[in-house]
Design a protein around this motif. Structure first.
Motif, PDB file in Angstrom:
ATOM      1  N   THR A 203     -11.687  85.434  20.212  1.00  0.00           N
ATOM      2  CA  THR A 203     -12.211  86.035  21.430  1.00  0.00           C
ATOM      3  C   THR A 203     -12.265  85.022  22.559  1.00  0.00           C
ATOM      4  O   THR A 203     -12.326  83.803  22.312  1.00  0.00           O
ATOM      5  CB  THR A 203     -13.631  86.601  21.183  1.00  0.00           C
ATOM      6  N   THR A 204     -12.249  85.524  23.778  1.00  0.00           N
ATOM      7  CA  THR A 204     -12.443  84.662  24.945  1.00  0.00           C
ATOM      8  C   THR A 204     -13.865  84.785  25.484  1.00  0.00           C
ATOM      9  O   THR A 204     -14.206  84.129  26.468  1.00  0.00           O
ATOM     10  CB  THR A 204     -11.455  85.043  26.070  1.00  0.00           C
ATOM     11  N   THR A 205     -14.681  85.630  24.855  1.00  0.00           N
ATOM     12  CA  THR A 205     -16.058  85.801  25.309  1.00  0.00           C
ATOM     13  C   THR A 205     -16.901  84.592  24.912  1.00  0.00           C
ATOM     14  O   THR A 205     -16.504  83.782  24.072  1.00  0.00           O
ATOM     15  CB  THR A 205     -16.675  87.083  24.726  1.00  0.00           C
ATOM     16  N   LEU A 206     -18.088  84.511  25.501  1.00  0.00           N
ATOM     17  CA  LEU A 206     -18.970  83.365  25.303  1.00  0.00           C
ATOM     18  C   LEU A 206     -20.211  83.830  24.557  1.00  0.00           C
ATOM     19  O   LEU A 206     -20.800  84.859  24.888  1.00  0.00           O
ATOM     20  CB  LEU A 206     -19.377  82.768  26.654  1.00  0.00           C
ATOM     21  N   ASN A 207     -20.632  83.051  23.557  1.00  0.00           N
ATOM     22  CA  ASN A 207     -21.781  83.493  22.769  1.00  0.00           C
ATOM     23  C   ASN A 207     -22.386  82.316  22.030  1.00  0.00           C
ATOM     24  O   ASN A 207     -21.784  81.238  21.917  1.00  0.00           O
ATOM     25  CB  ASN A 207     -21.367  84.580  21.772  1.00  0.00           C
ATOM     26  N   ALA A 208     -23.581  82.536  21.515  1.00  0.00           N
ATOM     27  CA  ALA A 208     -24.271  81.600  20.631  1.00  0.00           C
ATOM     28  C   ALA A 208     -25.243  82.428  19.808  1.00  0.00           C
ATOM     29  O   ALA A 208     -25.595  83.547  20.182  1.00  0.00           O
ATOM     30  CB  ALA A 208     -25.011  80.535  21.430  1.00  0.00           C
ATOM     31  N   TYR A 209     -25.665  81.906  18.681  1.00  0.00           N
ATOM     32  CA  TYR A 209     -26.582  82.677  17.841  1.00  0.00           C
ATOM     33  C   TYR A 209     -27.287  81.761  16.853  1.00  0.00           C
ATOM     34  O   TYR A 209     -26.890  80.615  16.638  1.00  0.00           O
ATOM     35  CB  TYR A 209     -25.833  83.787  17.076  1.00  0.00           C
TER      36      TYR A 209
ATOM     37  N   HIS B 293     -32.268  79.392  24.664  1.00  0.00           N
ATOM     38  CA  HIS B 293     -32.523  80.754  24.192  1.00  0.00           C
ATOM     39  C   HIS B 293     -32.434  80.814  22.669  1.00  0.00           C
ATOM     40  O   HIS B 293     -33.297  81.400  22.005  1.00  0.00           O
ATOM     41  CB  HIS B 293     -31.502  81.701  24.834  1.00  0.00           C
ATOM     42  N   GLU B 294     -31.403  80.201  22.106  1.00  0.00           N
ATOM     43  CA  GLU B 294     -31.234  80.236  20.649  1.00  0.00           C
ATOM     44  C   GLU B 294     -32.306  79.411  19.943  1.00  0.00           C
ATOM     45  O   GLU B 294     -32.779  79.782  18.866  1.00  0.00           O
ATOM     46  CB  GLU B 294     -29.841  79.727  20.268  1.00  0.00           C
ATOM     47  N   LEU B 295     -32.710  78.307  20.543  1.00  0.00           N
ATOM     48  CA  LEU B 295     -33.800  77.518  19.952  1.00  0.00           C
ATOM     49  C   LEU B 295     -35.115  78.307  19.952  1.00  0.00           C
ATOM     50  O   LEU B 295     -35.945  78.143  19.045  1.00  0.00           O
ATOM     51  CB  LEU B 295     -33.973  76.210  20.721  1.00  0.00           C
ATOM     52  N   ALA B 296     -35.295  79.162  20.951  1.00  0.00           N
ATOM     53  CA  ALA B 296     -36.486  80.014  20.977  1.00  0.00           C
ATOM     54  C   ALA B 296     -36.474  80.979  19.785  1.00  0.00           C
ATOM     55  O   ALA B 296     -37.514  81.236  19.175  1.00  0.00           O
ATOM     56  CB  ALA B 296     -36.554  80.785  22.295  1.00  0.00           C
TER      57      ALA B 296
ATOM     58  N   GLU C 252     -38.655  82.123  26.963  1.00  0.00           N
ATOM     59  CA  GLU C 252     -38.797  80.747  26.459  1.00  0.00           C
ATOM     60  C   GLU C 252     -37.752  79.833  27.096  1.00  0.00           C
ATOM     61  O   GLU C 252     -38.048  78.689  27.459  1.00  0.00           O
ATOM     62  CB  GLU C 252     -38.645  80.745  24.941  1.00  0.00           C
ATOM     63  N   ALA C 253     -36.513  80.322  27.204  1.00  0.00           N
ATOM     64  CA  ALA C 253     -35.454  79.500  27.800  1.00  0.00           C
ATOM     65  C   ALA C 253     -35.787  79.152  29.241  1.00  0.00           C
ATOM     66  O   ALA C 253     -35.561  78.016  29.693  1.00  0.00           O
ATOM     67  CB  ALA C 253     -34.116  80.236  27.717  1.00  0.00           C
ATOM     68  N   LEU C 254     -36.326  80.125  29.975  1.00  0.00           N
ATOM     69  CA  LEU C 254     -36.718  79.862  31.360  1.00  0.00           C
ATOM     70  C   LEU C 254     -37.870  78.858  31.429  1.00  0.00           C
ATOM     71  O   LEU C 254     -37.877  77.958  32.280  1.00  0.00           O
ATOM     72  CB  LEU C 254     -37.119  81.167  32.039  1.00  0.00           C
TER      73      LEU C 254
END
Length: 424
Positions: free
Chosen positions: A247-253, A284-287, A368-370
């Motif tokens: 994929t060319t999309t962007l993500n994390a998990y 965001h993922e660390l939250a 949390e990320a903010l």
């Protein structure tokens, strides 16, 4: 032909089953109230951003054009899949198919019959899957060739078959061994399978689809590990998945829990986002990791498994349903088809609650990320970029978002910083 089990005429302990439904329902509600952060903006309310504050007219038009077609294909595929499952499960056709392909031994008939039923479901929805793939190619969301696509399609079928067959072996086996109280045994084992599956998924399933490597040493990796330490999140490393081949999309998990917990980012994300934007994504993922959101989902899933199996037992104990499905009872391997049909129907009915839970958890991770990064403008820029790369629909139909939206819309997320500021 598979013979009916000796337990076929033994009545279910319906009183105990109804008591289990009551207790499991209370436990599930209490867990949801306790663990899920339902208040999206504490002390205020979330006001979505205006579409034209976030996107240009051309960007909106392209995203809506893509997502409208993609949504219709998804709805059609889901509808056809559900219809076929109901036809096979609520008529004798599914039971006959299982008996024909599975033979006389129940422990063989269940997995073989499950595979046959899943193959039927995959075949009738294959045209929609191909259409989605071709649409993704046309819009530049993937550069994967047909060989890779077919390989992933086959591996996803394999994973689905193994997990489904294990659960069905538990159901049919328990019904044959303990016909009066099989729901208790099967529900408990199903809950254990949910926990085990969540724990082992990063080690067993994820490597089938991606190769994971530790993030390269450098300022960004150091800042991520420092951020994790400041937040009290134990992270030995952040892994990078070779998602660009698919994929060319962007993500994390985040996946797994305890010793298998891992924070994963796509290689596309590191290549395309600025370090500041990527840092917000990782925050965001660390939250999620900080609040053990995978474990929260696992606990809710385990309680839901007990409830679902017990309701299933009560339904299969009704003579009209057994006659319609052409089975002697839950210990009959032919019951695989009706179980799959009822699970599919339950999934549709439960989707709004499941996705509301997911959206609430995602908003907490955004908050949390903010709070950790203090980067409101970067947060909105990152949400815009992720949405543009995935061509996410900024304004999906309300009922579609309610039923199928596992994440807040991009406009809701873009409006979060201002909403939080207004609530202070």
């Amino acid at each position: 032909m598979t013979t009916a089990p000796a337990s076929a005429g033994v009545p279910l302990a319906r009183g105990a089953a109804w008591a289990t439904v009551a207790v499991a329902s209370v436990v599930l509600v209490l867990l949801a109230v306790w663990l899920v952060p339902w208040d999206w903006v504490p002390g205020g309310r979330l006001v979505p951003a205006s579409p034209h504050e976030v996107f240009t007219s051309d960007q909106l038009a392209r995203a809506e054009e893509y997502s409208a077609g993609r949504r219709y294909l998804g709805w059609a595929s889901y509808g056809v899949s559900l219809l076929v499952a109901l036809v096979l499960g609520l008529t004798p056709a599914g039971a006959r198919l299982v008996r024909r392909v599975g033979g006389r031994r129940w422990w063989l008939a269940v997995p073989v019959g499950t595979l046959a039923l899943l193959l039927v479901g995959r075949l009738v929805t294959l045209p929609f899957a191909v259409a989605v793939y071709r649409r993704n190619l046309g819009y530049g969301l993937t550069e994967q060739g047909w060989a890779g696509w077919w390989a992933d399609y086959g591996k996803s079928l394999l994973v689905s078959w193994v997990l489904t067959a294990l659960l069905l072996l538990v159901v049919v086996g328990a019904a044959r061994r303990a016909p009066r109280f099989w729901f208790a045994w099967a529900g408990g084992l199903a809950a254990l399978l949910v926990v085990a599956g969540s724990f082992l998924y990063p080690l067993v399933v994820e490597p089938l689809f991606n190769t994971f490597t530790p993030m390269s040493d450098g300022p960004f990796r150091s800042s991520v590990l420092s951020m994790a330490a400041d937040e009290g999140v134990e992270v030995d490393d952040v892994l990078v998945a070779d998602a660009s081949r698919r994929t060319t999309t962007l993500n994390a998990y985040v996946s797994g829990f305890g010793g298998t917990r891992r924070v994963v980012v796509y290689d596309t994300l590191l290549a395309e986002l600025s370090p500041a934007e990527a840092r917000v994504v990782v925050a965001h993922e660390l939250a999620h990791a900080k609040h053990d959101d995978v474990l929260v989902g696992t606990a809710l899933g385990a309680a839901g498994a007990v409830l679902g199996v017990t309701v299933l037992a009560l339904l299969l104990d009704t003579a009209p349903l057994r006659r319609r499905a052409g089975i002697s009872g839950p210990g009959d391997p032919g019951s695989v088809a009706v179980v799959l049909a009822l699970v599919a129907l339950a999934g549709l009915l439960a989707a709004p609650v499941q996705n509301a839970t997911s959206r609430a958890i995602e908003v907490r991770a955004d908050r949390e990320a903010l709070a950790v990064t203090g980067e409101s403008t970067t947060f909105v820029d990152m949400q815009r970029e992720l949405s543009l790369r995935a061509l996410s629909d900024p304004t999906p139909p309300a009922w579609s978002q309610l039923w199928f939206g596992s994440h807040p819309t991009v406009l809701q997320r873009a409006g979060l910083p201002a909403s939080l500021e207004g609530a202070r």
